[in-house]
Design an enzyme around this catalytic site. Sequence first.
Site, PDB file in Angstrom:
ATOM      1  N   GLU A 116      -2.667   3.363   8.253  1.00 35.85           N
ATOM      2  CA  GLU A 116      -1.303   3.843   8.003  1.00 35.85           C
ATOM      3  C   GLU A 116      -1.266   5.347   8.235  1.00 35.85           C
ATOM      4  OE1 GLU A 116       0.651   0.705   4.875  1.00 35.85           O
ATOM      5  OE2 GLU A 116      -0.701   2.165   4.009  1.00 35.85           O
ATOM      6  N   HIS A 233      10.601   6.671   2.428  1.00 36.14           N
ATOM      7  CA  HIS A 233       9.844   5.887   3.409  1.00 36.14           C
ATOM      8  C   HIS A 233      10.638   5.902   4.709  1.00 36.14           C
ATOM      9  CE1 HIS A 233       7.630   2.679   5.338  1.00 36.14           C
ATOM     10  NE2 HIS A 233       6.800   2.615   4.317  1.00 36.14           N
ATOM     11  N   ARG A 279       4.280  10.598   6.104  1.00 31.93           N
ATOM     12  CA  ARG A 279       5.635  10.108   5.855  1.00 31.93           C
ATOM     13  C   ARG A 279       6.719  11.167   5.800  1.00 31.93           C
ATOM     14  NH1 ARG A 279       4.726   5.493   1.435  1.00 31.93           N
ATOM     15  NH2 ARG A 279       3.626   4.275   2.979  1.00 31.93           N
ATOM     16  N   HIS A 340      11.547   5.960  -1.845  1.00 32.86           N
ATOM     17  CA  HIS A 340      10.483   4.969  -1.914  1.00 32.86           C
ATOM     18  C   HIS A 340       9.526   5.192  -3.074  1.00 32.86           C
ATOM     19  CE1 HIS A 340       7.612   2.073  -0.333  1.00 32.86           C
ATOM     20  NE2 HIS A 340       6.654   2.987  -0.305  1.00 32.86           N
ATOM     21  N   ARG A 375       2.687  11.801  -1.106  1.00 33.75           N
ATOM     22  CA  ARG A 375       1.674  10.767  -1.291  1.00 33.75           C
ATOM     23  C   ARG A 375       1.247  10.159   0.043  1.00 33.75           C
ATOM     24  NH1 ARG A 375       1.700   4.929  -1.789  1.00 33.75           N
ATOM     25  NH2 ARG A 375       3.962   4.946  -1.603  1.00 33.75           N
TER      26      ARG A 375
HETATM   27  P1  FAD Z   1       6.000  -1.162 -11.175  1.00 38.15           P
HETATM   28  O1  FAD Z   1       5.238  -2.120 -10.386  1.00 38.15           O
HETATM   29  O2  FAD Z   1       7.265  -0.640 -10.618  1.00 38.15           O
HETATM   30  O3  FAD Z   1       6.322  -1.845 -12.568  1.00 38.15           O
HETATM   31  C1  FAD Z   1       7.154  -1.220 -13.520  1.00 38.15           C
HETATM   32  C2  FAD Z   1       7.447  -2.203 -14.615  1.00 38.15           C
HETATM   33  O4  FAD Z   1       8.043  -1.530 -15.724  1.00 38.15           O
HETATM   34  C3  FAD Z   1       8.434  -3.296 -14.236  1.00 38.15           C
HETATM   35  O5  FAD Z   1       7.948  -4.505 -14.762  1.00 38.15           O
HETATM   36  C4  FAD Z   1       9.718  -2.906 -14.958  1.00 38.15           C
HETATM   37  O6  FAD Z   1      10.529  -3.990 -15.305  1.00 38.15           O
HETATM   38  C5  FAD Z   1       9.138  -2.286 -16.203  1.00 38.15           C
HETATM   39  N1  FAD Z   1      10.038  -1.365 -16.888  1.00 38.15           N
HETATM   40  C6  FAD Z   1      10.614  -0.226 -16.407  1.00 38.15           C
HETATM   41  N2  FAD Z   1      11.355   0.350 -17.367  1.00 38.15           N
HETATM   42  C7  FAD Z   1      11.251  -0.415 -18.468  1.00 38.15           C
HETATM   43  C8  FAD Z   1      11.784  -0.346 -19.779  1.00 38.15           C
HETATM   44  N3  FAD Z   1      12.604   0.641 -20.148  1.00 38.15           N
HETATM   45  N4  FAD Z   1      11.465  -1.302 -20.658  1.00 38.15           N
HETATM   46  C9  FAD Z   1      10.652  -2.345 -20.300  1.00 38.15           C
HETATM   47  N5  FAD Z   1      10.123  -2.465 -19.070  1.00 38.15           N
HETATM   48  C10 FAD Z   1      10.412  -1.508 -18.175  1.00 38.15           C
HETATM   49  N6  FAD Z   1       1.947   1.398  -2.727  1.00 38.15           N
HETATM   50  C11 FAD Z   1       0.743   1.227  -2.158  1.00 38.15           C
HETATM   51  O7  FAD Z   1      -0.245   1.818  -2.595  1.00 38.15           O
HETATM   52  N7  FAD Z   1       0.617   0.367  -1.112  1.00 38.15           N
HETATM   53  C12 FAD Z   1       1.662  -0.334  -0.593  1.00 38.15           C
HETATM   54  O8  FAD Z   1       1.498  -1.093   0.330  1.00 38.15           O
HETATM   55  C13 FAD Z   1       2.933  -0.132  -1.162  1.00 38.15           C
HETATM   56  N8  FAD Z   1       4.024  -0.771  -0.662  1.00 38.15           N
HETATM   57  C14 FAD Z   1       5.224  -0.638  -1.300  1.00 38.15           C
HETATM   58  C15 FAD Z   1       6.326  -1.358  -0.835  1.00 38.15           C
HETATM   59  C16 FAD Z   1       7.531  -1.307  -1.505  1.00 38.15           C
HETATM   60  C17 FAD Z   1       8.716  -2.077  -1.006  1.00 38.15           C
HETATM   61  C18 FAD Z   1       7.649  -0.494  -2.664  1.00 38.15           C
HETATM   62  C19 FAD Z   1       8.936  -0.436  -3.411  1.00 38.15           C
HETATM   63  C20 FAD Z   1       6.560   0.242  -3.105  1.00 38.15           C
HETATM   64  C21 FAD Z   1       5.350   0.188  -2.433  1.00 38.15           C
HETATM   65  N9  FAD Z   1       4.240   0.926  -2.859  1.00 38.15           N
HETATM   66  C22 FAD Z   1       3.028   0.739  -2.263  1.00 38.15           C
HETATM   67  C23 FAD Z   1       4.292   1.696  -4.109  1.00 38.15           C
HETATM   68  C24 FAD Z   1       3.672   0.846  -5.233  1.00 38.15           C
HETATM   69  O9  FAD Z   1       4.049  -0.500  -5.049  1.00 38.15           O
HETATM   70  C25 FAD Z   1       4.117   1.303  -6.598  1.00 38.15           C
HETATM   71  O10 FAD Z   1       3.947   2.682  -6.716  1.00 38.15           O
HETATM   72  C26 FAD Z   1       3.321   0.605  -7.685  1.00 38.15           C
HETATM   73  O11 FAD Z   1       3.389  -0.786  -7.519  1.00 38.15           O
HETATM   74  C27 FAD Z   1       3.825   0.996  -9.052  1.00 38.15           C
HETATM   75  O12 FAD Z   1       3.224   0.172 -10.004  1.00 38.15           O
HETATM   76  P2  FAD Z   1       3.553   0.380 -11.527  1.00 38.15           P
HETATM   77  O13 FAD Z   1       2.787  -0.661 -12.279  1.00 38.15           O
HETATM   78  O14 FAD Z   1       3.331   1.790 -11.912  1.00 38.15           O
HETATM   79  O15 FAD Z   1       5.127   0.116 -11.625  1.00 38.15           O
HETATM   80  C1  SIN Z   2       4.137   0.251   3.376  1.00 35.27           C
HETATM   81  O1  SIN Z   2       3.640  -0.872   3.497  1.00 35.27           O
HETATM   82  O2  SIN Z   2       4.659   0.875   4.296  1.00 35.27           O
HETATM   83  C2  SIN Z   2       4.124   0.881   2.044  1.00 35.27           C
HETATM   84  C3  SIN Z   2       2.855   1.577   1.852  1.00 35.27           C
HETATM   85  C4  SIN Z   2       2.960   2.519   0.702  1.00 35.27           C
HETATM   86  O3  SIN Z   2       4.044   2.819   0.197  1.00 35.27           O
HETATM   87  O4  SIN Z   2       1.910   3.020   0.294  1.00 35.27           O
END
Ligand code: FAD
Ligand code: SIN
Length: 537
Positions: A116, A233, A279, A340, A375
């Site tokens: 990437e 993104h 990015r 993103h 990032r």
């Molecule tokens: P999240 O997975 O967002 O989980 C947050 C949780 O908190 C959810 O369950 C939500 O309901 C809960 N929550 C929030 N507020 C409250 C509240 N007040 N009370 C109770 N629950 C609450 N990163 C990579 O490294 N590689 C990738 O390939 C990649 N692809 C991505 C593709 C997309 C489409 C997106 C959107 C992001 C991508 N990212 C990627 C970024 C990465 O997915 C996220 O940064 C990461 O998953 C965040 O994980 P997290 O557990 O911190 O939060």
């Molecule tokens: C993607 O698959 O382009 C998302 C990767 C990332 O947000 O790290």
Amino acid sequence: YYMSEKINTEVLIVGSGISGLLVGLELSKKYSVMILSKSKINECSTAWAQGGIAAAIGKSDDINNHVKDTVNNGHGICDMKSVKNIIKNSERSINLLQKQGVSFNKKGNKLDQTLEGGHSTRRIVYHNDNTGEEIHTSLLKKAEANKNITIKEDFMAIDLIGKKENLCQGLYAYDGLSESVVTICSNVVILATGGANKVYQYTTNPDTSTGDGIAMAWRFGCTITNMEFMQFHPTCLYHSTEKSFLISESLRGEGARLLNPDGKYFMSQYDKRMELAPRDVVARAIDTEMKNKNYKCVYLDITFKDEDYIKKRFPNIYRRCLELGIDITRQAIPVVPAAHYTCGGIKTNVSGQTECINLFAIGECAHTGFHGANRLASNSLLECSVMAIECSKIIENNYKLFHINHNLPLWDESYVTIPRDENILISHNWGEIRKIMWDYVGILRSNKMLRQAKERLAIINNEVNEFYNNHRISLDLLELRNLINIAEIITHSALQRKESRGLHFNKDYPESNSVYEKCTDVVNTKKDYIMKIVSKA
Ligand code: FAD
Ligand code: SIN
């Protein structure tokens, strides 16, 4: 009026993404764990992640290369200690995820790795084009089968509470099904609430990303760092009904090219790394093309690859686009940049320790200094998993936990007289905040835009506070209150950084300035560390 209730738990985790589930699974070996999820359990960024997880485990790669790429992308303000610590642990987190049932694509008997933007080598461990879904379903399966873990769906954390300054003893949560507020007392609280990208009109994120954890921690008195660095993104699908579907960067990693609507490649005019520039560079290039030439979108072309390869390597993107009438094996995909990832967040170390006692924050809601001003792709899932592991270790080593009834007061809304009406005020302000942020605090900023945003947001903030203090709460109202806090924190941070660096581009200061080679901290001076409801009554 609401019926109030009180619950106790040893460990309280807010959020059911990779960070929340993984730390919960680790801590469940020793403690009773409760995980809150404000909507359905699989609504989180994690389940939507596509590309994969960066890990320097390949033969031609090493930890120093990964550190170098991360720091180059971070434009001088990464925290070296965090960077080294997280990258050093990447192999361990991949192993742990596999142990929890996650399967990654293999080449022979070794893990396959993709490429990437910003990475100097093929470093991304992945599962087809739905790495996040694979991780989330595997971890969830384990968590659901675990007797020490209680999962509460439709439970939204409202505010942290504690009887002394800087001490966290639990929180109030809104139970969406019974429409009541519950007081949850806990020995430790771990915020794993994800990012704040819904504060922008266009985003790749699910509805859950309203920055709740960051806003709650800010109201509680924690320092919030580097919120001006919101990552856009470059390639979100441009479609009238499907507004938040990401077209993974790994398409560009596998050779896809960007074209303008006139059919011309344009990235070479902006950066010699072209489609695989970091990015911030690619998103700004697309934004400039679109604004200068009045295009509605640009196009991402992978049609020159073999049809079978595309279907096999990107099955979900292929299927989803086809459902929307776009055959990516034959047509270029219309794309636009969209908000993103939140590089800033609650100030923590890699173990998730905040400035408050018994309060931790991990994953996207935290700021460890790993990402700096931009990032690197696929470094987020890595940071989330390493933080979950380190956070569980520090809690296990430092806490002799037992149930305590902190005797925290119940939520009291007896003096709130106005029922939950006037929904239009909520939805209008939701829309307005997100549009102000997109137009004035987006990919391209200026002093004038930022000042205008600040003034408009201040008016909305007053309205939201007034509304919050007088109306019965609802999920939308609670999220709106968090969004306005986040919007103001981002704008305030952006105004403080009088330079351009990484994701923050201000056309009045187009160059970076060594005076600002540091983080931006925002602190709430009016700490509401007891609970709002008492100060309100
Ligand atoms: P999240 O997975 O967002 O989980 C947050 C949780 O908190 C959810 O369950 C939500 O309901 C809960 N929550 C929030 N507020 C409250 C509240 N007040 N009370 C109770 N629950 C609450 N990163 C990579 O490294 N590689 C990738 O390939 C990649 N692809 C991505 C593709 C997309 C489409 C997106 C959107 C992001 C991508 N990212 C990627 C970024 C990465 O997915 C996220 O940064 C990461 O998953 C965040 O994980 P997290 O557990 O911190 O939060
Ligand atoms: C993607 O698959 O382009 C998302 C990767 C990332 O947000 O790290």
